[in-house]
Design a protein around this motif. Structure first.
Motif: not given
Length: 309
Positions: A24-25, A9-22
């Motif tokens: 990871d919180p 977004g214009g203010t923040n970037v949110r990242f995530a990692t997915a393993r085996n189709g889900a």
């Protein structure tokens, strides 16, 4: 399969990692854009912090126009190029999506608490749906079901002209033309509410969130501005309902629309949604919901990556 997902977004970037189709919180992280010179720098920081290795694909949702392999963030000078991103992880393809398209791909993945019903109505099964985003900017993404697969079309609806009936609501309230409105987005995004309130009251401009907070606290001027904005946004969504024939439902997103629905103007917005937009065209009501799941765009990135990798 290991995937890196990003919602920029214009203010923040949110990242995530997915393993085996889900997803990871534990691997979901948010970074302030001001702390990084580019998206690539933020990506490198995330990979280092999470010690992500064996990446097989990277999917990025961007709050700005996406043209094939390139994109640019609307409210910040960040450029995106899939070839450059892929160089960071040899052998791992990179994909770019508009942020509204990412939300469209997420619709079938939202949990039970991922969306709140705003206006109940029957939905036509497998009919077109529409995501409408109102925040710092404004845009839409039509969501189609084609051959059993979800397809999200690109659009820049915020750059079109402001519909005359929305303009009439605005000009009646402020007593004349709105000089800050060059296109529809300028009127119905969050800063449009801020400009509307300043013009109507002759007071210094404050953020849209502050206008809505003041309305909720009982400020009569702020309430009047918020109610007018609710009518404007509701009327525009009604026009979009016709333009995109969204019998499968409309899904609202963005900080401003979520704030509006938590304000005293919620009922005015809903009542405007129930009006018939033109005298020539009638259309059955369609269900309207608001996306409440913060990770929705990341879910959409995952769904898209799974469909193409």
């Amino acid at each position: 399969m290991v995937l890196i997902l990003a919602d920029v977004g214009g203010t923040n970037v949110r990242f995530a990692t997915a393993r085996n189709g889900a997803i990871d919180p534990a691997g979901v992280r948010r970074y302030r854009n001001d702390n990084y010179a580019s998206f690539d720098a933020a990506l490198e920081a995330y990979v280092a912090e999470e010690k992500v290795d064996g990446v097989e694909a990277l999917t990025v949702a961007v709050a700005g126009p996406v043209n094939g392999s390139k994109a640019r963030l609307t409210n910040r000078g960040w450029d995106f190029d899939t070839a450059t991103m892929a160089q960071k992880h040899p052998g791992a393809p990179a994909f770019l999506l508009n942020d509204l398209s990412a939300l469209g791909y997420a619709l079938d993945s939202l949990g039970e608490d991922g969306a709140e019903v705003v206006l109940a109505a029957p939905a036509t099964e497998k009919d077109q749906r529409l995501v409408v985003g109102a925040g710092t900017g404004f845009n839409v993404s039509p969501v189609l079901n084609a051959g059993g697969q979800t397809v999200c079309l690109r659009a820049e609806a915020g750059l079109c002209s402001l519909p005359s009936r929305v303009q009439a609501i605005q000009e009646e309230y402020i007593g004349g033309p709105a000089g800050w409105v060059r296109c529809a987005e300028d009127a119905v995004r969050g800063p449009g509410l801020a400009e509307l309130h300043a013009a109507a009251t002759g007071t210094p401009r404050i953020d849209a969130s502050d206008v809505m907070a003041a309305a909720s606290a009982g400020d009569s001027d702020a309430l009047a501005s918020t109610l007018v904005y609710a009518r404007m946004l509701g009327a525009f969504v009604q026009d979009l309902r016709l333009l995109y024939m969204s019998g499968g439902g409309i899904y609202l997103a963005g900080s401003v629309v979520r704030g509006l629905l938590a304000s005293p103007a919620r009922q005015t917005f809903i009542e405007t949604l129930q009006e018939q937009p033109t005298v020539k065209q009638t259309m059955q009501p369609v269900p309207v919901s608001v996306i409440t799941q913060d990770e929705a765009a990341l879910l959409g990135c995952l769904a898209y990556a799974q469909s193409v990798v």
